[in-house]
Design a protein around this motif. Structure first.
Motif, short mmCIF file in Angstrom:
data_model
loop_
_atom_site.label_atom_id
_atom_site.label_comp_id
_atom_site.label_asym_id
_atom_site.label_seq_id
_atom_site.Cartn_x
_atom_site.Cartn_y
_atom_site.Cartn_z
N THR A 205 -55.59 14.35 -16.54
CA THR A 205 -54.38 14.93 -16.99
C THR A 205 -54.49 16.11 -17.78
O THR A 205 -55.65 16.47 -18.31
N TYR B 297 -55.63 11.85 -29.17
CA TYR B 297 -56.08 11.59 -27.56
C TYR B 297 -57.58 11.24 -27.85
O TYR B 297 -57.98 10.34 -27.00
N GLN C 32 -50.13 17.40 -22.21
CA GLN C 32 -49.76 15.96 -22.91
C GLN C 32 -49.55 16.22 -24.32
O GLN C 32 -48.61 15.06 -24.61
N MET D 178 -54.34 18.11 -20.62
CA MET D 178 -53.91 17.34 -22.08
C MET D 178 -53.39 18.44 -23.02
O MET D 178 -52.72 17.92 -23.89
N PHE E 137 -56.33 8.85 -18.08
CA PHE E 137 -56.21 10.45 -18.38
C PHE E 137 -57.08 11.21 -17.84
O PHE E 137 -57.08 12.22 -18.21
#
Ligand code: HEM
Length: 142
Positions: A51, A34, A56, A53, A48
């Protein structure tokens, strides 16, 4: 008499690489991916921005496993369809899937100490069916 080398087994090359990477550290792998992906384009960074993470990373791990299974049997399932529909609704353009793949390959290159051109090709081949599915399913379903 010259010896012929065995034909390349891309399933094995991919599986061995994936196992090395997961043994070396799953969290590291998805976090590094990422970082590369977000750094690859402001559009991705914006997507993102809000988001969670950590969550994610787990979702990508799961979807990557689903893509591997899709690569071997070409059977979609409700999980893959849900993820593809979500991305179509997010208006993810086709070219961003290329960035996604290149960011993943960059991560494999950095973290798999046995990375070489054969391993890279094994990743490209394994990811291809799932990526094409993700790219196209949105239009197919609409
Ligand atoms: C084959 C490639 C990809 C896979 C396997 C994948 C996988 C996933 C998964 C599993 C989720 C979570 C879905 C859920 O909420 O249930 C997700 C969310 C998301 N993906 Fe992807 N993705 C891919 C490509 C991309 C690309 C190219 C972009 C471009 C920016 C992207 C942007 C996003 C965004 C913005 C979310 C929502 C994040 C949030 O909830 O805040 N994805 N992805």
């Amino acid at each position: 008499m010259s010896e012929k080398s065995a034909p390349l087994n891309f399933t094995q090359l991919f599986n061995d690489s994936y196992e090395r990477l997961m043994n070396a550290g799953q969290h590291d792998f998805f976090q590094t991916f990422y970082q590369h992906f977000v750094a690859a384009s402001p559009e991705v960074a914006a997507a993102f921005a809000n988001t969670n993470m950590e969550k994610q990373y787990d979702m990508l791990h799961l979807s990557l496993m689903q893509m591997m299974s899709f690569a071997s049997d070409r059977r979609a399932n409700s999980y893959l369809e849900k993820v593809a529909t979500r991305h179509a609704n997010l208006n993810i353009h086709s070219n961003l899937y290329d960035l996604w793949r290149e960011s993943l390959l960059k991560t494999v290159r950095e973290l798999d100490h046995q990375y070489d051109a054969q391993v890279e090709l094994a990743w490209r081949i394994t990811l291809a069916p799932g990526l094409e599915f993700m790219r196209a399913y949105g239009q197919l379903a609409s």
